[in-house]
Design a protein around this motif. Structure first.
Motif, PDB file in Angstrom:
ATOM      1  N   ILE A 263      -5.796  -6.039 -20.603  1.00  0.00           N
ATOM      2  CA  ILE A 263      -5.487  -7.264 -19.862  1.00  0.00           C
ATOM      3  C   ILE A 263      -4.084  -7.168 -19.288  1.00  0.00           C
ATOM      4  O   ILE A 263      -3.117  -6.902 -20.013  1.00  0.00           O
ATOM      5  N   ALA A 264      -3.979  -7.371 -17.987  1.00  0.00           N
ATOM      6  CA  ALA A 264      -2.683  -7.401 -17.316  1.00  0.00           C
ATOM      7  C   ALA A 264      -2.105  -8.814 -17.410  1.00  0.00           C
ATOM      8  O   ALA A 264      -2.815  -9.792 -17.146  1.00  0.00           O
ATOM      9  N   TYR A 265      -0.847  -8.901 -17.765  1.00  0.00           N
ATOM     10  CA  TYR A 265      -0.192 -10.196 -17.910  1.00  0.00           C
ATOM     11  C   TYR A 265       0.988 -10.269 -16.950  1.00  0.00           C
ATOM     12  O   TYR A 265       1.960  -9.537 -17.082  1.00  0.00           O
ATOM     13  N   ALA A 266       0.882 -11.166 -15.966  1.00  0.00           N
ATOM     14  CA  ALA A 266       1.973 -11.401 -15.021  1.00  0.00           C
ATOM     15  C   ALA A 266       2.590 -12.755 -15.341  1.00  0.00           C
ATOM     16  O   ALA A 266       1.941 -13.792 -15.155  1.00  0.00           O
ATOM     17  N   GLU A 267       3.825 -12.753 -15.826  1.00  0.00           N
ATOM     18  CA  GLU A 267       4.485 -14.012 -16.171  1.00  0.00           C
ATOM     19  C   GLU A 267       4.706 -14.874 -14.935  1.00  0.00           C
ATOM     20  O   GLU A 267       4.779 -16.106 -15.023  1.00  0.00           O
ATOM     21  N   THR A 268       4.787 -14.233 -13.778  1.00  0.00           N
ATOM     22  CA  THR A 268       4.952 -14.936 -12.515  1.00  0.00           C
ATOM     23  C   THR A 268       4.366 -14.058 -11.419  1.00  0.00           C
ATOM     24  O   THR A 268       3.923 -12.922 -11.678  1.00  0.00           O
ATOM     25  N   ILE A 269       4.334 -14.553 -10.207  1.00  0.00           N
ATOM     26  CA  ILE A 269       3.933 -13.771  -9.030  1.00  0.00           C
ATOM     27  C   ILE A 269       5.063 -13.882  -8.017  1.00  0.00           C
ATOM     28  O   ILE A 269       5.585 -14.975  -7.760  1.00  0.00           O
ATOM     29  N   ASN A 270       5.470 -12.762  -7.484  1.00  0.00           N
ATOM     30  CA  ASN A 270       6.556 -12.709  -6.503  1.00  0.00           C
ATOM     31  C   ASN A 270       7.859 -13.289  -7.052  1.00  0.00           C
ATOM     32  O   ASN A 270       8.702 -13.779  -6.295  1.00  0.00           O
ATOM     33  N   GLY A 271       8.029 -13.231  -8.369  1.00  0.00           N
ATOM     34  CA  GLY A 271       9.278 -13.706  -8.959  1.00  0.00           C
ATOM     35  C   GLY A 271       9.491 -15.201  -8.866  1.00  0.00           C
ATOM     36  O   GLY A 271      10.623 -15.682  -9.047  1.00  0.00           O
ATOM     37  N   GLU A 272       8.433 -15.978  -8.605  1.00  0.00           N
ATOM     38  CA  GLU A 272       8.584 -17.433  -8.485  1.00  0.00           C
ATOM     39  C   GLU A 272       9.083 -18.017  -9.801  1.00  0.00           C
ATOM     40  O   GLU A 272       8.669 -17.603 -10.882  1.00  0.00           O
ATOM     41  N   PRO A 273       9.974 -19.014  -9.735  1.00  0.00           N
ATOM     42  CA  PRO A 273      10.528 -19.599 -10.966  1.00  0.00           C
ATOM     43  C   PRO A 273       9.470 -20.365 -11.751  1.00  0.00           C
ATOM     44  O   PRO A 273       8.540 -20.933 -11.179  1.00  0.00           O
ATOM     45  N   GLU A 297      -0.814  -5.713 -21.302  1.00  0.00           N
ATOM     46  CA  GLU A 297       0.197  -4.933 -20.591  1.00  0.00           C
ATOM     47  C   GLU A 297       0.914  -5.839 -19.602  1.00  0.00           C
ATOM     48  O   GLU A 297       0.315  -6.251 -18.595  1.00  0.00           O
ATOM     49  N   PRO A 298       2.177  -6.188 -19.872  1.00  0.00           N
ATOM     50  CA  PRO A 298       2.939  -6.975 -18.898  1.00  0.00           C
ATOM     51  C   PRO A 298       3.085  -6.194 -17.593  1.00  0.00           C
ATOM     52  O   PRO A 298       3.340  -4.977 -17.611  1.00  0.00           O
ATOM     53  N   ILE A 299       2.901  -6.886 -16.479  1.00  0.00           N
ATOM     54  CA  ILE A 299       3.041  -6.240 -15.172  1.00  0.00           C
ATOM     55  C   ILE A 299       3.926  -7.093 -14.280  1.00  0.00           C
ATOM     56  O   ILE A 299       4.090  -8.289 -14.502  1.00  0.00           O
ATOM     57  N   THR A 300       4.477  -6.485 -13.273  1.00  0.00           N
ATOM     58  CA  THR A 300       5.163  -7.198 -12.198  1.00  0.00           C
ATOM     59  C   THR A 300       4.194  -7.278 -11.031  1.00  0.00           C
ATOM     60  O   THR A 300       3.754  -6.242 -10.512  1.00  0.00           O
ATOM     61  N   LEU A 301       3.840  -8.488 -10.652  1.00  0.00           N
ATOM     62  CA  LEU A 301       2.869  -8.678  -9.572  1.00  0.00           C
ATOM     63  C   LEU A 301       3.601  -9.179  -8.340  1.00  0.00           C
ATOM     64  O   LEU A 301       4.048 -10.328  -8.285  1.00  0.00           O
ATOM     65  N   ALA A 302       3.750  -8.304  -7.362  1.00  0.00           N
ATOM     66  CA  ALA A 302       4.406  -8.652  -6.104  1.00  0.00           C
ATOM     67  C   ALA A 302       3.361  -8.667  -4.995  1.00  0.00           C
ATOM     68  O   ALA A 302       2.646  -7.677  -4.792  1.00  0.00           O
ATOM     69  N   MET A 303       3.266  -9.786  -4.298  1.00  0.00           N
ATOM     70  CA  MET A 303       2.366  -9.921  -3.146  1.00  0.00           C
ATOM     71  C   MET A 303       3.194 -10.485  -1.994  1.00  0.00           C
ATOM     72  O   MET A 303       3.031 -11.634  -1.582  1.00  0.00           O
ATOM     73  N   PRO A 304       4.125  -9.680  -1.464  1.00  0.00           N
ATOM     74  CA  PRO A 304       5.060 -10.200  -0.456  1.00  0.00           C
ATOM     75  C   PRO A 304       4.330 -10.726   0.774  1.00  0.00           C
ATOM     76  O   PRO A 304       3.384 -10.114   1.270  1.00  0.00           O
ATOM     77  N   GLY A 305       4.745 -11.911   1.232  1.00  0.00           N
ATOM     78  CA  GLY A 305       4.156 -12.505   2.425  1.00  0.00           C
ATOM     79  C   GLY A 305       2.851 -13.233   2.188  1.00  0.00           C
ATOM     80  O   GLY A 305       2.234 -13.711   3.141  1.00  0.00           O
ATOM     81  N   VAL A 306       2.428 -13.376   0.922  1.00  0.00           N
ATOM     82  CA  VAL A 306       1.113 -13.974   0.672  1.00  0.00           C
ATOM     83  C   VAL A 306       1.079 -15.442   1.088  1.00  0.00           C
ATOM     84  O   VAL A 306       0.039 -15.931   1.560  1.00  0.00           O
ATOM     85  N   GLY A 307       2.203 -16.140   0.959  1.00  0.00           N
ATOM     86  CA  GLY A 307       2.229 -17.533   1.382  1.00  0.00           C
ATOM     87  C   GLY A 307       2.021 -17.680   2.877  1.00  0.00           C
ATOM     88  O   GLY A 307       1.306 -18.580   3.335  1.00  0.00           O
ATOM     89  N   GLU A 308       2.630 -16.802   3.649  1.00  0.00           N
ATOM     90  CA  GLU A 308       2.467 -16.849   5.105  1.00  0.00           C
ATOM     91  C   GLU A 308       1.029 -16.524   5.502  1.00  0.00           C
ATOM     92  O   GLU A 308       0.457 -17.163   6.392  1.00  0.00           O
ATOM     93  N   ALA A 309       0.435 -15.547   4.838  1.00  0.00           N
ATOM     94  CA  ALA A 309      -0.955 -15.197   5.149  1.00  0.00           C
ATOM     95  C   ALA A 309      -1.893 -16.351   4.812  1.00  0.00           C
ATOM     96  O   ALA A 309      -2.823 -16.661   5.568  1.00  0.00           O
ATOM     97  N   PHE A 310      -1.640 -16.983   3.676  1.00  0.00           N
ATOM     98  CA  PHE A 310      -2.470 -18.137   3.311  1.00  0.00           C
ATOM     99  C   PHE A 310      -2.304 -19.255   4.328  1.00  0.00           C
ATOM    100  O   PHE A 310      -3.283 -19.898   4.735  1.00  0.00           O
TER     101      PHE A 310
END
Length: 464
Positions: A263-273, A297-310
């Motif tokens: 299981i991948a665990y992302a505490e945040t996405i794109n470093g959002e507070p 497994e803690p992961i860093t999940l970066a999806m740059p620009g995802v807000g603009e695409a949405f």
């Protein structure tokens, strides 16, 4: 006794009907007792049909007495969000601009399937105007309130459905999710909600936000969601985006656990507070998954620009929605929706296609993540519920509804199944864990949710 019946799960109700310990009439009366007692405080319903529901309950009772139930949810009290068509009922979509005196002669696919399986439809639950935002208030129906704290929002746009679920105003509830609108209120009110894979639950007519919009179940237990999904996922030719029929009972394998899962665990996405107390409850729930035998497994999940695409998908839908109204009519619409539609109207076809290209990239990114992992978990939301009647918190880095929902809408873009499960409280308000599964693998989301639910039982508000 009425409260006890009202809070029974759908699965327990069906078992009680089969054993002739309880009647669908009693269950329906119990649901309406709860509505009469509590809805004046929370405003979960905008339309009720007690006479029709009791008539349907009596017919269900006769079928159970004859030993011939009609389907999987025969006699189970159920609510429908007021974006979904029900034959004979007005569907006003939270707007004063939708005429009540028009032809209401068609059931949406989800409603048709529920009726075919004998569900008892109680009424319509509240939504913001056209379901446009992550809280639930409108000029038509007023403010819907969180049963854990009446001064706070339950989230949205399926806020009425979430509140009804939390308070026992029915066992099964239909929500919709175009950017988190099932998972947000599930997270804020402490119930379970599933956004299934795009097209899994047929939808008609198509939402104005069709390219990111989903229909799905909201309940008080994971097993009830699996049961409800089994009904809702049956095919309907009216949905041009419907998936091929899965032909399965989503309850099968539900108790298989998560032993040996990665299981991948992302505490945040794109470093959002994220609120530290929310992060702590989520981290504790993740450790529960580890104790159940999963490798985390803690992961860093970066999806740059995802807000603009949405935004290019969602705001274009808002612009198309408001284009059907005259300028005078548009001036009467929720100002926030007007603002978003104006932005969406400035996108060109090239802009939209660029957003679609970016969407493909995020989808591939998440697909590739699931080549390594069985499941991804994140917080459902970075905060707990804020003041009712507001579109965003009055402090902190959370402007606009997408500003405080950064973990939900990416998976509307990628179309992956995702659910919110309550995992405790921060300062007295519910905290949700988001579980995201591989494409078309609702079974994994449900199975992991059930494993966690067994060690973190869902708590319900004690509103009187």
């Amino acid at each position: 006794m009425s409260e006890e019946i009202a809070l029974m799960s759908a699965i327990d109700l069906v078992q009680a009907y089969r054993a002739r310990r309880l009647s669908p009439v009693e269950a329906t009366q119990a649901a309406f007792d709860r509505i009469r007692t509590l809805d004046g405080k929370v405003n979960a319903f905008c339309f009720l049909d007690e006479e029709g529901a009791l008539a349907a309950a009596r017919a269900s009772e006769a079928r159970w007495q004859a030993g011939r139930p009609q389907g999987l949810v025969d006699g189970v009290p159920t609510s429908i969000k007021d974006l979904i068509l029900v034959r004979g009922w007005p569907t006003l979509r939270g707007s004063k601009l939708v005429a009540c005196d028009q032809d209401w002669s068609e059931d949406a696919p989800s409603v048709a399937r529920l009726k075919e399986h004998g569900a008892i439809l109680l009424g319509k639950t509240t939504t913001p105007e056209f379901g446009w935002k992550g809280v639930t208030d409108s000029g038509l129906t007023g403010i819907t309130r969180n049963p854990w704290d009446l001064e706070r929002t339950p989230g949205g746009s399926s806020g009425g459905a979430a509140v009804a679920a939390a308070l026992g105003m029915g066992a099964l509830h239909i929500g919709t999710d175009g950017g988190g609108s099932i998972r947000i209120p599930a997270g804020f009110t402490g119930v379970y909600g599933l956004k299934a894979s795009y097209g899994r639950v047929p939808a008609y007519p198509a939402s104005p936000f069709n390219s990111v919009a989903h229909v799905g179940p909201m309940t008080r237990t994971v097993a009830d969601t699996a049961l409800m999904l089994t009904v809702l996922a049956e095919p309907d030719a009216r949905d041009a985006n419907g998936l091929p029929p899965a032909g399965r009972d989503w309850r099968v394998g539900l108790d298989g656990g998560v032993a040996r899962w990665r299981i991948a665990y992302a505490e945040t996405i794109n470093g959002e507070p994220i609120d530290p107390e929310v992060a702590a409850r989520v981290a504790e729930a993740v450790q529960r998954l580890a104790a159940l035998g999963a490798t985390i497994e803690p992961i860093t999940l970066a999806m740059p620009g995802v807000g603009e695409a949405f935004a290019k998908h969602w705001l274009s839908g808002a612009a198309a929605l408001l284009a059907q109204f005259t300028p005078e009519q548009r001036s009467q619409i929720d100002p926030g929706l007007q603002k978003y539609a104006e932005i969406g109207s400035r996108y060109s076809a090239i802009d939209f296609l660029a957003g679609s290209k970016a969407r493909e990239g995020y989808t591939v990114q998440v697909n590739q993540l699931f080549e390594q992992y069985d499941l991804l978990v994140t917080p459902t939301l970075p905060i707990t519920a804020f003041a009712a009647g507001m579109n965003a918190p009055d402090s902190g880095p959370y402007a606009g509804w997408t500003g405080w929902t950064p973990f939900s809408y990416p998976f509307n873009l990628t179309r992956h199944p995702a659910a919110s499960l309550p995992v405790g409280f921060a300062r007295g308000m519910p905290v949700g864990l988001q579980l995201v599964g591989p494409a078309y693998r609702e079974d994994k989301v449900l199975q992991a949710s059930r494993a966690l639910e067994a060690v973190l039982p869902i708590a319900l508000p004690r509103l009187r």
